[in-house]
Motif scaffolding. Sequence first.
Motif, PDB file in Angstrom:
ATOM      1  N   LEU A  19       0.786  -1.186   0.159  1.00  0.00           N
ATOM      2  CA  LEU A  19      -0.166   0.082  -0.029  1.00  0.00           C
ATOM      3  C   LEU A  19       0.799   1.274  -0.059  1.00  0.00           C
ATOM      4  CD1 LEU A  19      -2.806  -0.872   2.728  1.00  0.00           C
ATOM      5  CD2 LEU A  19      -2.917  -1.147   0.323  1.00  0.00           C
ATOM      6  N   PHE A  20       2.064   1.199   0.478  1.00  0.00           N
ATOM      7  CA  PHE A  20       2.996   2.270   0.957  1.00  0.00           C
ATOM      8  C   PHE A  20       4.500   2.268  -0.030  1.00  0.00           C
ATOM      9  CE2 PHE A  20       0.107   4.135   3.761  1.00  0.00           C
ATOM     10  CZ  PHE A  20      -0.198   3.236   4.682  1.00  0.00           C
ATOM     11  N   HIS A  21       4.121   1.510  -1.237  1.00  0.00           N
ATOM     12  CA  HIS A  21       5.359   1.450  -2.114  1.00  0.00           C
ATOM     13  C   HIS A  21       6.605   0.867  -1.437  1.00  0.00           C
ATOM     14  CE1 HIS A  21       2.931   4.027  -4.871  1.00  0.00           C
ATOM     15  NE2 HIS A  21       2.747   4.812  -3.847  1.00  0.00           N
ATOM     16  N   VAL A  22       6.474   0.020  -0.504  1.00  0.00           N
ATOM     17  CA  VAL A  22       7.527  -0.658   0.202  1.00  0.00           C
ATOM     18  C   VAL A  22       7.738  -1.868  -0.509  1.00  0.00           C
ATOM     19  CG1 VAL A  22       8.561  -1.255   2.398  1.00  0.00           C
ATOM     20  CG2 VAL A  22       7.304   0.839   2.326  1.00  0.00           C
ATOM     21  N   ARG A  23       8.921  -2.357  -0.977  1.00  0.00           N
ATOM     22  CA  ARG A  23       9.193  -3.661  -1.316  1.00  0.00           C
ATOM     23  C   ARG A  23       9.769  -4.662  -0.277  1.00  0.00           C
ATOM     24  NH1 ARG A  23      11.699  -1.668  -6.972  1.00  0.00           N
ATOM     25  NH2 ARG A  23      12.533   0.011  -5.648  1.00  0.00           N
ATOM     26  N   THR A  24       9.675  -5.895  -0.612  1.00  0.00           N
ATOM     27  CA  THR A  24      10.130  -6.819   0.276  1.00  0.00           C
ATOM     28  C   THR A  24      11.623  -6.935  -0.149  1.00  0.00           C
ATOM     29  OG1 THR A  24       9.935  -8.600  -1.180  1.00  0.00           O
ATOM     30  CG2 THR A  24       8.181  -8.109   0.172  1.00  0.00           C
ATOM     31  N   GLY A  25      12.430  -7.358   0.971  1.00  0.00           N
ATOM     32  CA  GLY A  25      13.831  -7.605   0.973  1.00  0.00           C
ATOM     33  C   GLY A  25      14.253  -8.576   1.978  1.00  0.00           C
ATOM     34  N   CYS A  26      13.822  -9.997   1.778  1.00  0.00           N
ATOM     35  CA  CYS A  26      13.742 -10.744   2.862  1.00  0.00           C
ATOM     36  C   CYS A  26      15.283 -11.021   3.299  1.00  0.00           C
ATOM     37  CB  CYS A  26      13.111 -12.261   2.652  1.00  0.00           C
ATOM     38  SG  CYS A  26      11.370 -12.254   2.414  1.00  0.00           S
ATOM     39  N   HIS A  27      15.542 -11.114   4.701  1.00  0.00           N
ATOM     40  CA  HIS A  27      16.826 -11.424   5.202  1.00  0.00           C
ATOM     41  C   HIS A  27      17.229 -12.864   4.708  1.00  0.00           C
ATOM     42  CE1 HIS A  27      19.032 -12.224   9.400  1.00  0.00           C
ATOM     43  NE2 HIS A  27      19.764 -11.800   8.447  1.00  0.00           N
ATOM     44  N   GLY A  28      18.445 -13.194   4.713  1.00  0.00           N
ATOM     45  CA  GLY A  28      18.816 -14.591   4.231  1.00  0.00           C
ATOM     46  C   GLY A  28      20.164 -14.952   4.399  1.00  0.00           C
ATOM     47  N   ALA A  29      20.543 -14.699   5.821  1.00  0.00           N
ATOM     48  CA  ALA A  29      21.672 -14.940   6.226  1.00  0.00           C
ATOM     49  C   ALA A  29      22.027 -16.468   6.447  1.00  0.00           C
ATOM     50  CB  ALA A  29      22.249 -14.153   7.318  1.00  0.00           C
ATOM     51  N   THR A  30      23.563 -16.849   6.624  1.00  0.00           N
ATOM     52  CA  THR A  30      23.741 -18.333   6.748  1.00  0.00           C
ATOM     53  C   THR A  30      22.912 -18.891   8.027  1.00  0.00           C
ATOM     54  OG1 THR A  30      25.647 -17.288   7.885  1.00  0.00           O
ATOM     55  CG2 THR A  30      25.975 -18.237   5.664  1.00  0.00           C
ATOM     56  N   ASP A  31      22.487 -17.986   9.077  1.00  0.00           N
ATOM     57  CA  ASP A  31      22.039 -18.516  10.123  1.00  0.00           C
ATOM     58  C   ASP A  31      20.422 -18.608  10.023  1.00  0.00           C
ATOM     59  OD1 ASP A  31      22.918 -15.621  10.419  1.00  0.00           O
ATOM     60  OD2 ASP A  31      21.098 -15.532  11.636  1.00  0.00           O
ATOM     61  N   LEU A  32      19.946 -18.307   8.741  1.00  0.00           N
ATOM     62  CA  LEU A  32      18.545 -18.668   8.243  1.00  0.00           C
ATOM     63  C   LEU A  32      18.741 -19.876   7.447  1.00  0.00           C
ATOM     64  CD1 LEU A  32      18.718 -15.625   9.006  1.00  0.00           C
ATOM     65  CD2 LEU A  32      16.737 -15.458   7.559  1.00  0.00           C
ATOM     66  N   SER A  33      18.093 -21.112   7.755  1.00  0.00           N
ATOM     67  CA  SER A  33      18.460 -22.515   7.316  1.00  0.00           C
ATOM     68  C   SER A  33      18.079 -22.453   5.797  1.00  0.00           C
ATOM     69  CB  SER A  33      18.050 -23.437   8.093  1.00  0.00           C
ATOM     70  OG  SER A  33      16.679 -23.947   7.609  1.00  0.00           O
ATOM     71  N   PRO A  34      18.552 -23.585   5.084  1.00  0.00           N
ATOM     72  CA  PRO A  34      17.863 -23.771   3.663  1.00  0.00           C
ATOM     73  C   PRO A  34      16.397 -23.879   3.630  1.00  0.00           C
ATOM     74  CG  PRO A  34      19.857 -25.023   4.129  1.00  0.00           C
ATOM     75  CD  PRO A  34      19.603 -24.417   5.611  1.00  0.00           C
ATOM     76  N   VAL A  35      15.877 -24.385   4.890  1.00  0.00           N
ATOM     77  CA  VAL A  35      14.299 -24.442   4.849  1.00  0.00           C
ATOM     78  C   VAL A  35      13.652 -23.205   4.940  1.00  0.00           C
ATOM     79  CG1 VAL A  35      12.307 -25.428   6.355  1.00  0.00           C
ATOM     80  CG2 VAL A  35      14.522 -26.556   6.328  1.00  0.00           C
ATOM     81  N   CYS A  36      14.230 -22.393   5.816  1.00  0.00           N
ATOM     82  CA  CYS A  36      13.995 -20.989   5.518  1.00  0.00           C
ATOM     83  C   CYS A  36      13.828 -20.014   4.120  1.00  0.00           C
ATOM     84  CB  CYS A  36      14.506 -19.938   6.429  1.00  0.00           C
ATOM     85  SG  CYS A  36      14.041 -18.179   6.539  1.00  0.00           S
ATOM     86  N   LEU A  37      14.992 -20.442   3.691  1.00  0.00           N
ATOM     87  CA  LEU A  37      15.469 -19.831   2.049  1.00  0.00           C
ATOM     88  C   LEU A  37      14.414 -20.752   1.260  1.00  0.00           C
ATOM     89  CD1 LEU A  37      17.087 -18.182   0.451  1.00  0.00           C
ATOM     90  CD2 LEU A  37      18.721 -19.880   0.154  1.00  0.00           C
ATOM     91  N   GLY A  38      14.328 -21.900   1.299  1.00  0.00           N
ATOM     92  CA  GLY A  38      13.381 -22.487   0.397  1.00  0.00           C
ATOM     93  C   GLY A  38      11.947 -21.704   0.412  1.00  0.00           C
ATOM     94  N   ALA A  39      11.363 -21.607   1.681  1.00  0.00           N
ATOM     95  CA  ALA A  39      10.195 -20.968   1.994  1.00  0.00           C
ATOM     96  C   ALA A  39      10.186 -19.881   1.398  1.00  0.00           C
ATOM     97  CB  ALA A  39       9.625 -21.308   3.332  1.00  0.00           C
ATOM     98  N   ALA A  40      10.949 -18.939   1.619  1.00  0.00           N
ATOM     99  CA  ALA A  40      11.071 -17.531   1.372  1.00  0.00           C
ATOM    100  C   ALA A  40      10.920 -17.499  -0.133  1.00  0.00           C
ATOM    101  CB  ALA A  40      12.370 -17.097   1.786  1.00  0.00           C
ATOM    102  N   LEU A  41      11.869 -18.226  -0.841  1.00  0.00           N
ATOM    103  CA  LEU A  41      11.952 -18.455  -2.418  1.00  0.00           C
ATOM    104  C   LEU A  41      10.379 -18.442  -3.109  1.00  0.00           C
ATOM    105  CD1 LEU A  41      15.198 -20.017  -3.162  1.00  0.00           C
ATOM    106  CD2 LEU A  41      14.608 -17.782  -3.381  1.00  0.00           C
ATOM    107  N   HIS A  42       9.659 -19.342  -2.335  1.00  0.00           N
ATOM    108  CA  HIS A  42       8.200 -19.611  -2.971  1.00  0.00           C
ATOM    109  C   HIS A  42       7.397 -18.107  -2.560  1.00  0.00           C
ATOM    110  CE1 HIS A  42       7.976 -23.779  -4.068  1.00  0.00           C
ATOM    111  NE2 HIS A  42       9.062 -23.740  -3.081  1.00  0.00           N
ATOM    112  N   PHE A  43       7.765 -17.323  -1.349  1.00  0.00           N
ATOM    113  CA  PHE A  43       6.928 -16.247  -1.264  1.00  0.00           C
ATOM    114  C   PHE A  43       7.605 -15.303  -2.170  1.00  0.00           C
ATOM    115  CE2 PHE A  43       5.455 -12.811   1.633  1.00  0.00           C
ATOM    116  CZ  PHE A  43       6.420 -11.796   1.334  1.00  0.00           C
ATOM    117  N   ASP A  44       9.016 -15.342  -2.289  1.00  0.00           N
ATOM    118  CA  ASP A  44       9.304 -14.185  -3.328  1.00  0.00           C
ATOM    119  C   ASP A  44       8.917 -14.323  -4.624  1.00  0.00           C
ATOM    120  OD1 ASP A  44      12.667 -14.464  -1.905  1.00  0.00           O
ATOM    121  OD2 ASP A  44      11.089 -13.293  -1.224  1.00  0.00           O
TER     122      ASP A  44
END
Length: 402
Positions: free
Chosen positions: A304-329
């Motif tokens: 609504l406010f022209h803000v875009r996503t830029g999900c955190h994705g450091a090494t301490d976020l596991s491949p499970v988080c990254l995999g789920a994030a990529l579907h969201f992305d």
Amino acid sequence: MKIIGGRVVVTCPGRNFVTLKVETDEGIYGIGDATLNGREQAVVAYLQEHVIPCLVGRDPQQIEDAWQYLYRGAYWRRGPVTMCAIAAVDTALWDIKAKAAGLPLYQLLGGRSRDGVMVYGHANGGDIEETADEVAKYIALGYRAVRAQSGVPGLASTYGVARDKMFYEPADTGLPTENIWSSEKYLRHIPALFDKLRDRFGFECHLLHDVHHRLTPIEAARLGKDLETYRLFWLEDAVTCENQESFRLIRRHTTTPLAVGEVFNSIHDCRQLISEQLIDYIRTSVVHAGGITHLRRIAALAELFHVRTGCHGATDLSPVCLGAALHFDTWVPNFGIQEYMRHTEATDEVFPHSYHFADGYLYVGEAPGHGVDIDETLAARYPYRRAFLPVNRLEDGTMFNW
Ligand SMILES: O=C(O)[C@@H](O)[C@@H](O)[C@H](O)[C@H](O)CO
Ligand SMILES: [Mg+2]
């Protein structure tokens, strides 16, 4: 379908990861990342003692009801431990629902909005020259966006400059490492870094920088102004943001885009920042902000406010988080960029996955679910090792922000 049990798998293939596995009476299981760097065991206890017993017997397809039950039912709402535990359950239930439907998760969210997910890598060096050489390596690997972090003259260490070039791991086993910080030395140095990078690489490659919570608003305003000519993609975590209003001061002085949010765990942490357009990118992640169910709400407000996503994705976020994030992305309409700190080979072996990198983008696979699994036999070979993130003191010994 009924949940028959849940298990927490803690493994440490070079760093700790906490994974929740939710099992059903139809043999389908789902997994969710529950890793909170430096506080892993708090989430393990929360899940085992206060969440899993409440899941047994529930219909796993009632994802929203489970989310509301765990959020409202906690009474003590929000906070990194609670929201990380809720995130793990939410991610596992979305995984189950998509597997039961025989669909990749992004299809349940609304289908593709893009083919690939643009990512940024992490170039870092002890000085400007070395950092520039590392940026060149990431560009050669095909990255279209690179975060640049450089050592600061006069400081023994600083955020983002790693011992290992490809894999950045800030947590140490043993008690917290104490680093020394000087904002004055840092502020004198950073404009020269980006002057060199733009001079060497031009403006084709997106450049990003993470201040990592270390400036005051007026210092951040000054740095933002100093960097305007270098057209950064974003300046991240310029100041700590419990006081969301303080970003009004930064905004008044600079057009350098601002990114914030990897430490946020709910929409309430960023509501003012988004609704007053005080930031340009929201960095909330699947694992730390209540899972896909809550991340969608944050993204919808941001849109609504022209803000875009830029999900955190450091090494301490596991491949499970990254995999789920990529579907969201892959689905989210107001996508900005995805952080992609590569995991080590040992980690990728523990967490087999279907996403892959090519030409500056990550691509989800078409496997049902979020496409990431955990090899529990391999995971068992890497026992938990307590680790802490570093702490920071100013040169006079004052405790500061790491
Ligand atoms: O933007 C980033 O990736 C950083 O802020 C992280 O490396 C952060 O320091 C770690 O995730 C903390 O565990
Ligand atoms: Mg950061």
